[in-house]
Write a protein that holds these residues in place. Structure first.
Motif, PDB file in Angstrom:
ATOM      1  N   LEU A   1      34.447 -17.302  74.704  1.00  0.00           N
ATOM      2  CA  LEU A   1      35.842 -17.450  74.286  1.00  0.00           C
ATOM      3  C   LEU A   1      36.173 -16.470  73.155  1.00  0.00           C
ATOM      4  O   LEU A   1      37.246 -15.860  73.141  1.00  0.00           O
ATOM      5  CB  LEU A   1      36.103 -18.885  73.837  1.00  0.00           C
ATOM      6  N   THR A   2      35.258 -16.312  72.231  1.00  0.00           N
ATOM      7  CA  THR A   2      35.467 -15.354  71.140  1.00  0.00           C
ATOM      8  C   THR A   2      35.609 -13.939  71.674  1.00  0.00           C
ATOM      9  O   THR A   2      36.499 -13.180  71.258  1.00  0.00           O
ATOM     10  CB  THR A   2      34.303 -15.424  70.142  1.00  0.00           C
ATOM     11  N   ALA A   3      34.741 -13.570  72.606  1.00  0.00           N
ATOM     12  CA  ALA A   3      34.807 -12.230  73.191  1.00  0.00           C
ATOM     13  C   ALA A   3      36.137 -12.003  73.897  1.00  0.00           C
ATOM     14  O   ALA A   3      36.754 -10.932  73.774  1.00  0.00           O
ATOM     15  CB  ALA A   3      33.649 -12.022  74.159  1.00  0.00           C
TER      16      ALA A   3
ATOM     17  N   ALA B   1      41.651  -9.897  74.516  1.00  0.00           N
ATOM     18  CA  ALA B   1      43.083 -10.177  74.652  1.00  0.00           C
ATOM     19  C   ALA B   1      43.884  -9.454  73.572  1.00  0.00           C
ATOM     20  O   ALA B   1      44.942  -8.867  73.850  1.00  0.00           O
ATOM     21  CB  ALA B   1      43.333 -11.681  74.577  1.00  0.00           C
ATOM     22  N   ALA B   2      43.388  -9.483  72.349  1.00  0.00           N
ATOM     23  CA  ALA B   2      44.080  -8.793  71.260  1.00  0.00           C
ATOM     24  C   ALA B   2      44.150  -7.293  71.530  1.00  0.00           C
ATOM     25  O   ALA B   2      45.175  -6.651  71.236  1.00  0.00           O
ATOM     26  CB  ALA B   2      43.364  -9.067  69.937  1.00  0.00           C
ATOM     27  N   ASP B   3      43.091  -6.747  72.086  1.00  0.00           N
ATOM     28  CA  ASP B   3      43.066  -5.325  72.422  1.00  0.00           C
ATOM     29  C   ASP B   3      44.119  -4.999  73.478  1.00  0.00           C
ATOM     30  O   ASP B   3      44.832  -3.986  73.382  1.00  0.00           O
ATOM     31  CB  ASP B   3      41.664  -4.955  72.923  1.00  0.00           C
ATOM     32  N   LEU B   4      44.260  -5.864  74.474  1.00  0.00           N
ATOM     33  CA  LEU B   4      45.263  -5.641  75.517  1.00  0.00           C
ATOM     34  C   LEU B   4      46.682  -5.801  74.969  1.00  0.00           C
ATOM     35  O   LEU B   4      47.576  -4.996  75.280  1.00  0.00           O
ATOM     36  CB  LEU B   4      45.034  -6.608  76.683  1.00  0.00           C
ATOM     37  N   VAL B   5      46.897  -6.822  74.177  1.00  0.00           N
ATOM     38  CA  VAL B   5      48.224  -7.056  73.608  1.00  0.00           C
ATOM     39  C   VAL B   5      48.649  -5.878  72.735  1.00  0.00           C
ATOM     40  O   VAL B   5      49.823  -5.484  72.712  1.00  0.00           O
ATOM     41  CB  VAL B   5      48.239  -8.370  72.806  1.00  0.00           C
ATOM     42  N   ALA B   6      47.707  -5.284  72.038  1.00  0.00           N
ATOM     43  CA  ALA B   6      48.012  -4.168  71.134  1.00  0.00           C
ATOM     44  C   ALA B   6      48.545  -2.944  71.873  1.00  0.00           C
ATOM     45  O   ALA B   6      49.190  -2.090  71.259  1.00  0.00           O
ATOM     46  CB  ALA B   6      46.772  -3.793  70.327  1.00  0.00           C
ATOM     47  N   THR B   7      48.325  -2.852  73.185  1.00  0.00           N
ATOM     48  CA  THR B   7      48.856  -1.717  73.942  1.00  0.00           C
ATOM     49  C   THR B   7      50.368  -1.818  74.135  1.00  0.00           C
ATOM     50  O   THR B   7      51.021  -0.830  74.488  1.00  0.00           O
ATOM     51  CB  THR B   7      48.189  -1.613  75.328  1.00  0.00           C
TER      52      THR B   7
ATOM     53  N   THR C   1      51.609 -14.717  75.139  1.00  0.00           N
ATOM     54  CA  THR C   1      51.011 -14.567  73.813  1.00  0.00           C
ATOM     55  C   THR C   1      49.565 -14.086  73.968  1.00  0.00           C
ATOM     56  O   THR C   1      49.000 -14.075  75.079  1.00  0.00           O
ATOM     57  CB  THR C   1      51.007 -15.895  73.063  1.00  0.00           C
ATOM     58  N   ALA C   2      48.973 -13.736  72.847  1.00  0.00           N
ATOM     59  CA  ALA C   2      47.563 -13.343  72.869  1.00  0.00           C
ATOM     60  C   ALA C   2      46.695 -14.498  73.363  1.00  0.00           C
ATOM     61  O   ALA C   2      45.709 -14.287  74.088  1.00  0.00           O
ATOM     62  CB  ALA C   2      47.125 -12.898  71.479  1.00  0.00           C
ATOM     63  N   ASP C   3      47.067 -15.726  72.989  1.00  0.00           N
ATOM     64  CA  ASP C   3      46.309 -16.890  73.468  1.00  0.00           C
ATOM     65  C   ASP C   3      46.440 -17.060  74.981  1.00  0.00           C
ATOM     66  O   ASP C   3      45.473 -17.456  75.655  1.00  0.00           O
ATOM     67  CB  ASP C   3      46.798 -18.160  72.775  1.00  0.00           C
ATOM     68  N   ASP C   4      47.623 -16.787  75.522  1.00  0.00           N
ATOM     69  CA  ASP C   4      47.806 -16.862  76.971  1.00  0.00           C
ATOM     70  C   ASP C   4      46.886 -15.866  77.680  1.00  0.00           C
ATOM     71  O   ASP C   4      46.227 -16.201  78.672  1.00  0.00           O
ATOM     72  CB  ASP C   4      49.257 -16.554  77.353  1.00  0.00           C
TER      73      ASP C   4
ATOM     74  N   VAL D   1      43.665 -16.547  80.322  1.00  0.00           N
ATOM     75  CA  VAL D   1      43.534 -15.958  81.665  1.00  0.00           C
ATOM     76  C   VAL D   1      42.194 -15.241  81.784  1.00  0.00           C
ATOM     77  O   VAL D   1      41.453 -15.420  82.771  1.00  0.00           O
ATOM     78  CB  VAL D   1      44.700 -14.985  81.947  1.00  0.00           C
ATOM     79  N   LEU D   2      41.862 -14.435  80.777  1.00  0.00           N
ATOM     80  CA  LEU D   2      40.574 -13.729  80.786  1.00  0.00           C
ATOM     81  C   LEU D   2      39.413 -14.717  80.818  1.00  0.00           C
ATOM     82  O   LEU D   2      38.440 -14.529  81.566  1.00  0.00           O
ATOM     83  CB  LEU D   2      40.465 -12.839  79.549  1.00  0.00           C
ATOM     84  N   TRP D   3      39.514 -15.761  80.015  1.00  0.00           N
ATOM     85  CA  TRP D   3      38.471 -16.794  79.946  1.00  0.00           C
ATOM     86  C   TRP D   3      38.245 -17.445  81.306  1.00  0.00           C
ATOM     87  O   TRP D   3      37.114 -17.647  81.747  1.00  0.00           O
ATOM     88  CB  TRP D   3      38.908 -17.818  78.906  1.00  0.00           C
TER      89      TRP D   3
END
Length: 213
Positions: free
Chosen positions: A147-149, A154-160, A168-171, A175-177
């Motif tokens: 989950l941490t990874a 997710a933050a890296d993707l959102v930053a694009t 949101t980043a949590d969303d 999905v990734l999780w």
């Protein structure tokens, strides 16, 4: 004058012997876990297969669940070097890639490549958790690390700036999780006979469709 040199040499030799014992124990445990399962594998059997004393196994790994976690970590990393996954070259390459779709493709290519050896260890831990409290703690730790990874990814993707509107980043993390979970490989590859490559392409397309604009 020679005494300090001798002590350094002896320490170095002991450290190298400890590293070699650790490698042999991990290799033995990995083979036995996969062949016999977690519950049926005993620490004395691991020691015998590794060619070391059982006390050596317990000195390196407090219990069988800790040993299983170490087998998982080495399987994910591909080696027993003291370098975290976040510091590996493939992660650095994903981070500097500007295209979010390409980031996802790069990650899923990597995941599909290691899944045939990593997922069976994850499933061992998951199944062992049902009957062994120590294994349950290890399984929870593995899930928390995943989950941490995915939070960082997710933050890296959102930053694009190219994630779908309203997510949101949590969303994105969730999905990734979900798609990253070993259950997807279990269903598609182990039960339905998909190849790892097809599995990787499916996850790539599904994640891109789910999170990118």
């Amino acid at each position: 004058m020679t005494e300090p040199v001798k002590r350094r040499y002896d320490t170095s030799r002991r450290q190298e012997q400890a590293r070699e014992n650790r490698r042999r124990i991990l290799a033995a445990a990995s083979g036995l876990f996969r062949e016999k399962g977690y519950a049926a594998t005993a620490m004395p059997e691991v020691a015998k297969t590794a060619g070391v004393a059982v006390q050596t196994v317990y000195k390196a790994f407090a219990n069988k669940a800790t040993l299983l976690k170490a087998v998982f970590d080495v399987t994910v990393a591909g080696d027993d070097e003291d370098v975290p996954i976040a510091g590996r070259d493939f992660i650095a390459a994903i981070q500097v890639e500007p295209s979010p779709a390409r980031k996802i493709e790069m990650y899923l290519t990597h995941l599909a490549g290691i899944a045939p050896v990593v997922v069976p260890v994850q499933l061992l831990a998951r199944d062992a958790a049902a009957a062994d409290p120590a294994a349950a703690e290890v399984w929870a730790q593995m899930r928390a690390e995943m989950l941490t990874a995915m939070t960082y990814f997710a933050a890296d993707l959102v930053a694009t700036g190219l994630v779908r509107a309203g997510l949101t980043a949590d969303d994105v993390r969730d999905v990734l999780w979900t798609y990253h979970g070993p259950e997807q490989y279990e269903l598609l590859c182990l039960e339905r006979g998909w190849s790892p490559e097809r599995y990787g392409r499916f996850l790539r397309d599904a994640i891109i469709a789910a999170v990118l604009a």
